[in-house]
Design a protein around this motif. Structure first.
Motif, mmCIF file in Angstrom:
data_model
loop_
_atom_site.group_PDB
_atom_site.id
_atom_site.type_symbol
_atom_site.label_atom_id
_atom_site.label_comp_id
_atom_site.label_asym_id
_atom_site.label_seq_id
_atom_site.Cartn_x
_atom_site.Cartn_y
_atom_site.Cartn_z
ATOM 1 N N ALA A 179 67.662 41.522 -4.735
ATOM 2 C CA ALA A 179 67.207 40.987 -3.452
ATOM 3 C C ALA A 179 68.330 40.227 -2.744
ATOM 4 C CB ALA A 179 66.005 40.070 -3.656
ATOM 5 N N VAL A 180 69.057 39.387 -3.465
ATOM 6 C CA VAL A 180 70.144 38.607 -2.853
ATOM 7 C C VAL A 180 71.279 39.531 -2.404
ATOM 8 C CG1 VAL A 180 71.902 36.852 -3.290
ATOM 9 C CG2 VAL A 180 69.557 36.456 -4.010
ATOM 10 N N VAL A 181 71.561 40.562 -3.176
ATOM 11 C CA VAL A 181 72.592 41.527 -2.777
ATOM 12 C C VAL A 181 72.172 42.236 -1.488
ATOM 13 C CG1 VAL A 181 73.669 43.737 -3.409
ATOM 14 C CG2 VAL A 181 73.610 41.863 -5.057
ATOM 15 N N LEU A 182 70.915 42.654 -1.394
ATOM 16 C CA LEU A 182 70.434 43.317 -0.181
ATOM 17 C C LEU A 182 70.492 42.386 1.030
ATOM 18 C CD1 LEU A 182 67.406 45.338 -1.585
ATOM 19 C CD2 LEU A 182 69.554 46.258 -0.698
ATOM 20 N N ILE A 183 70.089 41.147 0.842
ATOM 21 C CA ILE A 183 70.137 40.167 1.934
ATOM 22 C C ILE A 183 71.582 39.965 2.383
ATOM 23 C CG2 ILE A 183 69.796 37.709 2.461
ATOM 24 C CD1 ILE A 183 67.295 37.939 0.528
ATOM 25 N N ALA A 214 66.441 43.162 9.845
ATOM 26 C CA ALA A 214 65.036 43.482 9.596
ATOM 27 C C ALA A 214 64.870 44.336 8.339
ATOM 28 C CB ALA A 214 64.429 44.196 10.803
ATOM 29 N N ILE A 215 65.698 45.342 8.172
ATOM 30 C CA ILE A 215 65.561 46.236 7.023
ATOM 31 C C ILE A 215 65.941 45.534 5.725
ATOM 32 C CG2 ILE A 215 66.513 48.297 5.913
ATOM 33 C CD1 ILE A 215 66.672 49.536 8.755
ATOM 34 N N PHE A 216 67.141 44.981 5.663
ATOM 35 C CA PHE A 216 67.632 44.417 4.407
ATOM 36 C C PHE A 216 66.926 43.114 4.029
ATOM 37 C CE2 PHE A 216 71.023 47.379 5.432
ATOM 38 C CZ PHE A 216 71.294 47.932 4.191
ATOM 39 N N TYR A 217 66.686 42.235 5.005
ATOM 40 C CA TYR A 217 65.966 41.002 4.701
ATOM 41 C C TYR A 217 64.512 41.320 4.355
ATOM 42 C CZ TYR A 217 69.576 37.673 6.273
ATOM 43 O OH TYR A 217 70.702 36.913 6.401
ATOM 44 N N GLY A 218 63.934 42.306 5.021
ATOM 45 C CA GLY A 218 62.551 42.689 4.731
ATOM 46 C C GLY A 218 62.392 43.200 3.312
ATOM 47 N N ILE A 273 61.460 39.682 -3.595
ATOM 48 C CA ILE A 273 61.274 38.297 -4.041
ATOM 49 C C ILE A 273 59.788 38.003 -4.244
ATOM 50 C CG2 ILE A 273 61.433 35.881 -3.296
ATOM 51 C CD1 ILE A 273 64.183 36.670 -2.042
ATOM 52 N N LEU A 274 58.960 38.425 -3.299
ATOM 53 C CA LEU A 274 57.529 38.156 -3.400
ATOM 54 C C LEU A 274 56.872 38.857 -4.584
ATOM 55 C CD1 LEU A 274 56.481 38.245 0.349
ATOM 56 C CD2 LEU A 274 56.502 36.251 -1.169
#
Length: 144
Positions: free
Chosen positions: A97-101, A122-126, A132-133
């Motif tokens: 998740a952190v790598v994608l963000i 929008a894509i990567f943070y989403g 994460i959730l």
């Protein structure tokens, strides 16, 4: 030290989720509003990036000092779903998740002045927010 790290890691999650949510919603508004990605929008994206990185650092330290972390790694622990969550699933998913963000932010900051920065955020943070959730250890969430 362990207790302080555990509490800071647990409560920092609220800041991470809030920052990512603000960044994600802001990106969606900009994307669907057909706006140009500005330096101000890039700074809003930092609200998701900075807490996520700080949380990752705290989590990494916690992984090595926690009795539920690396010291618990064994074949028997892999058979227990809670142990497997703390040893493997949660840390691995959070790293992804952190790598994608980070990738989303890095791509977007090069797109200032275009309309494509919002799409990257929008894509990567989403996807990062979703990961994460789904891998927060809700069984030990503060208040449970």
């Amino acid at each position: 030290m362990y207790t302080g790290l555990l509490h800071s890691h647990s409560y920092m999650t609220y800041l991470v989720l809030l920052g990512l949510l603000i960044s994600f919603i802001s990106a969606l508004i900009g994307l669907f509003g057909k706006r140009i990605f500005s330096d101000g929008d890039r700074k809003i994206a930092l609200l998701g990036l900075i807490p996520a990185h700080l949380q990752w650092v705290i989590g990494l330290i916690l992984y090595f000092v926690s009795p539920r972390g690396a010291s618990n790694f064994s074949g028997a622990a892999m058979g227990d779903s809670i142990s497997r969550l703390y040893i493997l699933e949660h840390p691995l998913t959070m790293v992804i998740a952190v790598v994608l963000i980070t990738i989303g932010y890095s791509r977007a900051k090069r797109m200032v002045g275009t309309d494509k920065g919002f799409k990257s955020i929008a894509i990567f943070y989403g996807i990062g927010l979703l990961l994460i959730l789904i891998r927060i250890p809700w069984v030990s969430w503060p208040g449970n």
